[in-house]
Design an enzyme around this catalytic site. Structure first.
Site, PDB file in Angstrom:
ATOM      1  N   ASN A   1     -23.515  38.769  11.234  1.00  0.00           N
ATOM      2  CA  ASN A   1     -23.658  39.343  12.570  1.00  0.00           C
ATOM      3  C   ASN A   1     -25.163  39.388  12.834  1.00  0.00           C
ATOM      4  OD1 ASN A   1     -23.942  40.757  14.910  1.00  0.00           O
ATOM      5  ND2 ASN A   1     -22.414  42.319  14.411  1.00  0.00           N
TER       6      ASN A   1
ATOM      7  N   ARG B   1     -26.093  36.841  26.830  1.00  0.00           N
ATOM      8  CA  ARG B   1     -25.377  36.940  25.547  1.00  0.00           C
ATOM      9  C   ARG B   1     -24.364  35.801  25.357  1.00  0.00           C
ATOM     10  NH1 ARG B   1     -26.531  42.292  23.558  1.00  0.00           N
ATOM     11  NH2 ARG B   1     -26.874  43.717  25.285  1.00  0.00           N
TER      12      ARG B   1
ATOM     13  N   ARG C   1     -25.621  55.612  18.560  1.00  0.00           N
ATOM     14  CA  ARG C   1     -25.705  55.447  20.016  1.00  0.00           C
ATOM     15  C   ARG C   1     -24.670  54.416  20.458  1.00  0.00           C
ATOM     16  NH1 ARG C   1     -31.188  53.869  22.643  1.00  0.00           N
ATOM     17  NH2 ARG C   1     -29.498  52.860  23.734  1.00  0.00           N
TER      18      ARG C   1
ATOM     19  N   ALA D   1     -28.960  40.669  18.173  1.00  0.00           N
ATOM     20  CA  ALA D   1     -29.534  39.928  19.319  1.00  0.00           C
ATOM     21  C   ALA D   1     -30.161  38.605  18.897  1.00  0.00           C
ATOM     22  CB  ALA D   1     -30.556  40.803  20.041  1.00  0.00           C
TER      23      ALA D   1
ATOM     24  N   HIS E   1     -19.125  39.388  15.588  1.00  0.00           N
ATOM     25  CA  HIS E   1     -19.672  40.357  16.544  1.00  0.00           C
ATOM     26  C   HIS E   1     -18.674  41.487  16.755  1.00  0.00           C
ATOM     27  CE1 HIS E   1     -22.948  37.723  17.491  1.00  0.00           C
ATOM     28  NE2 HIS E   1     -22.083  36.728  17.574  1.00  0.00           N
ATOM     29  N   LEU E   2     -19.194  42.680  16.874  1.00  0.00           N
ATOM     30  CA  LEU E   2     -18.341  43.832  17.176  1.00  0.00           C
ATOM     31  C   LEU E   2     -17.799  43.726  18.599  1.00  0.00           C
ATOM     32  CD1 LEU E   2     -20.758  46.431  15.633  1.00  0.00           C
ATOM     33  CD2 LEU E   2     -18.355  46.216  14.949  1.00  0.00           C
ATOM     34  N   SER E   3     -18.714  43.447  19.527  1.00  0.00           N
ATOM     35  CA  SER E   3     -18.318  43.303  20.930  1.00  0.00           C
ATOM     36  C   SER E   3     -17.967  41.830  21.195  1.00  0.00           C
ATOM     37  CB  SER E   3     -19.483  43.735  21.833  1.00  0.00           C
ATOM     38  OG  SER E   3     -20.580  42.844  21.680  1.00  0.00           O
TER      39      SER E   3
ATOM     40  N   TYR F   1     -20.123  49.709  20.796  1.00  0.00           N
ATOM     41  CA  TYR F   1     -20.120  49.246  19.410  1.00  0.00           C
ATOM     42  C   TYR F   1     -19.272  50.105  18.475  1.00  0.00           C
ATOM     43  CZ  TYR F   1     -23.941  46.343  21.092  1.00  0.00           C
ATOM     44  OH  TYR F   1     -24.687  45.427  21.787  1.00  0.00           O
TER      45      TYR F   1
ATOM     46  N   GLU G   1     -19.420  33.640  11.912  1.00  0.00           N
ATOM     47  CA  GLU G   1     -20.233  34.465  12.813  1.00  0.00           C
ATOM     48  C   GLU G   1     -19.363  35.633  13.279  1.00  0.00           C
ATOM     49  OE1 GLU G   1     -21.465  32.309  16.289  1.00  0.00           O
ATOM     50  OE2 GLU G   1     -22.421  34.070  17.205  1.00  0.00           O
TER      51      GLU G   1
ATOM     52  N   HIS H   1     -28.795  35.071  19.966  1.00  0.00           N
ATOM     53  CA  HIS H   1     -28.977  34.393  21.239  1.00  0.00           C
ATOM     54  C   HIS H   1     -30.244  33.534  21.324  1.00  0.00           C
ATOM     55  CE1 HIS H   1     -25.651  36.966  22.076  1.00  0.00           C
ATOM     56  NE2 HIS H   1     -26.378  38.062  21.901  1.00  0.00           N
TER      57      HIS H   1
ATOM     58  N   PRO I   1     -30.788  42.776  13.625  1.00  0.00           N
ATOM     59  CA  PRO I   1     -31.548  43.911  14.125  1.00  0.00           C
ATOM     60  C   PRO I   1     -30.704  44.945  14.861  1.00  0.00           C
ATOM     61  CG  PRO I   1     -32.023  41.930  15.396  1.00  0.00           C
ATOM     62  CD  PRO I   1     -31.242  41.495  14.194  1.00  0.00           C
ATOM     63  N   ASN I   2     -31.073  46.196  14.628  1.00  0.00           N
ATOM     64  CA  ASN I   2     -30.509  47.387  15.290  1.00  0.00           C
ATOM     65  C   ASN I   2     -29.124  47.769  14.780  1.00  0.00           C
ATOM     66  OD1 ASN I   2     -32.722  47.913  17.126  1.00  0.00           O
ATOM     67  ND2 ASN I   2     -32.110  46.019  18.139  1.00  0.00           N
TER      68      ASN I   2
ATOM     69  N   ASP J   1     -31.497  27.321  11.707  1.00  0.00           N
ATOM     70  CA  ASP J   1     -31.945  26.270  10.792  1.00  0.00           C
ATOM     71  C   ASP J   1     -31.672  26.657   9.334  1.00  0.00           C
ATOM     72  OD1 ASP J   1     -32.789  24.727  12.902  1.00  0.00           O
ATOM     73  OD2 ASP J   1     -34.931  25.136  12.628  1.00  0.00           O
TER      74      ASP J   1
ATOM     75  N   ARG K   1     -19.906  39.795  28.320  1.00  0.00           N
ATOM     76  CA  ARG K   1     -21.011  40.688  28.668  1.00  0.00           C
ATOM     77  C   ARG K   1     -22.061  39.941  29.509  1.00  0.00           C
ATOM     78  NH1 ARG K   1     -22.807  43.741  23.408  1.00  0.00           N
ATOM     79  NH2 ARG K   1     -23.806  45.071  24.981  1.00  0.00           N
TER      80      ARG K   1
HETATM   81  O1  CA2 Z   1     -21.435  42.717  19.291  1.00  0.00           O
HETATM   82  C1  CA2 Z   1     -22.218  42.518  18.364  1.00  0.00           C
HETATM   83  O2  CA2 Z   1     -21.939  42.689  17.188  1.00  0.00           O
HETATM   84  C2  CA2 Z   1     -23.656  42.076  18.699  1.00  0.00           C
HETATM   85  O3  CA2 Z   1     -24.083  41.159  17.699  1.00  0.00           O
HETATM   86  C3  CA2 Z   1     -24.498  43.334  18.676  1.00  0.00           C
HETATM   87  C4  CA2 Z   1     -25.942  43.086  19.102  1.00  0.00           C
HETATM   88  C5  CA2 Z   1     -25.990  42.368  20.444  1.00  0.00           C
HETATM   89  O4  CA2 Z   1     -27.333  42.067  20.796  1.00  0.00           O
HETATM   90  C6  CA2 Z   1     -25.182  41.090  20.421  1.00  0.00           C
HETATM   91  O5  CA2 Z   1     -25.232  40.519  21.721  1.00  0.00           O
HETATM   92  C7  CA2 Z   1     -23.746  41.376  20.051  1.00  0.00           C
HETATM   93  C8  CA2 Z   1     -26.678  44.405  19.265  1.00  0.00           C
HETATM   94  C9  CA2 Z   1     -26.647  45.312  18.091  1.00  0.00           C
HETATM   95  C10 CA2 Z   1     -27.275  46.598  18.538  1.00  0.00           C
HETATM   96  O6  CA2 Z   1     -26.752  47.631  17.786  1.00  0.00           O
HETATM   97  C11 CA2 Z   1     -26.925  48.877  18.260  1.00  0.00           C
HETATM   98  C12 CA2 Z   1     -26.417  49.880  17.478  1.00  0.00           C
HETATM   99  C13 CA2 Z   1     -26.518  51.182  17.897  1.00  0.00           C
HETATM  100  C14 CA2 Z   1     -27.161  51.493  19.087  1.00  0.00           C
HETATM  101  C15 CA2 Z   1     -27.673  50.482  19.864  1.00  0.00           C
HETATM  102  C16 CA2 Z   1     -27.556  49.161  19.448  1.00  0.00           C
END
Ligand code: CA2
Length: 147
Positions: free
Chosen positions: A76, A113, A20, A79, A102-104, A25, A100, A82, A12-13, A89, A109
């Protein structure tokens, strides 16, 4: 014969990347990351398929559809990382390598997380390298397939 397929799953997202929070990210879009992952797959004689969804069940369905068809998975989960035990499963039923991604670096953090429910069913995690992680994750899957 066609190349083995690696499924790249985005949670998601992540479809909002580039719009943003570039400080966290990066400025690249998800399409930019998919292009990097596809190029890495081609280098390693693999094909890449990408599925992004904001819905947990869609990600579960995508893992089910990958069973017996895809050679490996890069995920990836956003959220869902978590708390989405259904994703855990589903991944547990997949036979090939799972990385797995993650960008961050979630470990550096907020405390919420720091838990990943995906980590126990992944072969390993790549986190904190921004977009470069997409190339690294595909190479990690390729290395595991060759091992
Ligand atoms: O660091 C990552 O790749 C995460 O999977 C990104 C998730 C975050 O919840 C994980 O803890 C770490 C969030 C992705 C949200 O992406 C956005 C993109 C643009 C603007 C806001 C959020």
């Amino acid at each position: 014969m066609s190349e083995p397929v690696v499924l790249l799953l985005s949670g998601p997202n992540l479809n909002l990347l580039g719009e943003r929070d570039p400080a966290v990210y990066g400025a690249e879009t998800l399409a930019d990351h998919v292009a990097v992952a596809s190029a890495a797959a081609t280098e390693r004689g693999l094909a890449l398929e990408h599925v992004q969804s904001n819905h947990e069940g869609d990600l579960v369905d995508a893992v089910h559809a990958a069973r017996g068809r895809c050679a490996g998975i890069v995920v990836n989960p956003g959220a869902f990382t978590h708390y989405a035990w259904a994703v855990h499963d589903a991944l547990a039923t997949f036979d090939g390598p799972i990385v797995e991604l993650h960008l961050s670096n979630p470990a550096g953090r907020e405390p919420w997380r720091h838990t990943s429910v995906v980590a126990p069913v992944a072969d390993g995690t790549i986190a904190g390298f921004g977009g470069a992680g997409y190339r690294m994750a595909v190479h990690a899957v390729a290395d595991l397939l060759e091992a």
